[in-house]
Design a protein around this motif. Structure first.
Motif, PDB file in Angstrom:
ATOM      1  N   TYR A 105      30.598  11.855 -19.132  1.00  9.03           N
ATOM      2  CA  TYR A 105      29.529  11.028 -20.085  1.00  9.03           C
ATOM      3  C   TYR A 105      28.954  12.265 -21.193  1.00  9.03           C
ATOM      4  CZ  TYR A 105      25.725   8.523 -22.251  1.00  9.03           C
ATOM      5  OH  TYR A 105      25.095   7.706 -23.432  1.00  9.03           O
ATOM      6  N   LEU A 118      32.492   7.077 -28.452  1.00  8.67           N
ATOM      7  CA  LEU A 118      31.710   6.182 -27.746  1.00  8.67           C
ATOM      8  C   LEU A 118      31.966   4.748 -28.357  1.00  8.67           C
ATOM      9  CD1 LEU A 118      28.230   7.750 -27.038  1.00  8.67           C
ATOM     10  CD2 LEU A 118      29.887   7.305 -25.348  1.00  8.67           C
ATOM     11  N   PHE A 124      32.169   1.370 -22.655  1.00  3.27           N
ATOM     12  CA  PHE A 124      30.951   2.240 -22.607  1.00  3.27           C
ATOM     13  C   PHE A 124      29.819   1.905 -23.452  1.00  3.27           C
ATOM     14  CE2 PHE A 124      32.486   6.537 -20.998  1.00  3.27           C
ATOM     15  CZ  PHE A 124      31.416   6.862 -20.248  1.00  3.27           C
ATOM     16  N   ILE A 127      25.663   1.812 -20.597  1.00  3.40           N
ATOM     17  CA  ILE A 127      25.829   2.877 -20.087  1.00  3.40           C
ATOM     18  C   ILE A 127      25.769   2.619 -18.631  1.00  3.40           C
ATOM     19  CG2 ILE A 127      23.280   3.681 -20.165  1.00  3.40           C
ATOM     20  CD1 ILE A 127      26.488   5.901 -19.934  1.00  3.40           C
ATOM     21  N   ARG A 131      28.713   3.119 -15.837  1.00  2.00           N
ATOM     22  CA  ARG A 131      28.453   3.724 -14.470  1.00  2.00           C
ATOM     23  C   ARG A 131      28.887   2.627 -13.280  1.00  2.00           C
ATOM     24  NH1 ARG A 131      25.089   7.898 -14.169  1.00  2.00           N
ATOM     25  NH2 ARG A 131      23.848   7.093 -16.080  1.00  2.00           N
TER      26      ARG A 131
END
Length: 168
Positions: A105, A118, A124, A127, A131
């Protein structure tokens, strides 16, 4: 000659590493996302928005079958979810480019075209979801790989040389 397949989370550097390997070797490179965009004549982001993820995954499976049947001695960089295709190991030697989520990231954010990078990655956009997806996939990437290379503290030429050494 066997294909070399680069897998790993979106943004880990598969495309950049592939371009470096091409410079250092006699290999030709293909990118599965580029093939899909050409087939559909639209971006991955538009495919996701207009058709959804399941449609996109079906396109990945179609490309994987073509790669297995028609492509030899080639470096193949893949989208982040391509590793799930059922025939992955039949396409070639699978190399997992590994790095912690924060490293990936932060590299994207530090890139001069960070905003574009992005935007290009539909998964993505959130966030925390990204993750969570990373956490789910990192174990699966390792399981699918013949070779695991931690790219955290290495530059692109160093990673490319390591792949060429280990995958041939």
């Amino acid at each position: 000659m066997k294909n070399i397949i680069l897998i790993g989370f979106m943004g880990v550097g598969k495309g950049s590493v592939a371009r470096e390997i091409v410079k250092l070797s006699d290999l030709v490179a293909l990118d599965t996302d580029d093939i899909i965009e050409s087939m559909e004549n639209r971006t991955i982001k538009k495919i996701f928005a207009q058709e959804g993820e399941e449609y996109f995954r079906a396109l990945e499976r179609k490309v994987a079958l073509w790669l297995q049947k028609e492509v030899k001695g080639t470096l193949i960089s893949t989208g982040g979810g391509f590793f799930k295709v059922p025939n992955l190991s039949k396409i070639g030697t699978v190399v997992y480019l590994s790095a912690p989520f924060e490293t990936i990231y932060n590299r994207i954010l530090a890139h001069p075209n960070a905003e574009k990078k992005l935007r290009k990655r539909p998964l993505f956009q959130d966030i925390e979801k990204a993750r969570k997806l990373y956490d789910e996939r990192s174990v699966l990437y390792k399981k699918a790989a013949d070779i695991v290379i931690d790219v955290s503290d290495k530059d692109i030429p160093e990673v490319a040389k390591e792949i060429l050494k280990k995958a041939k």
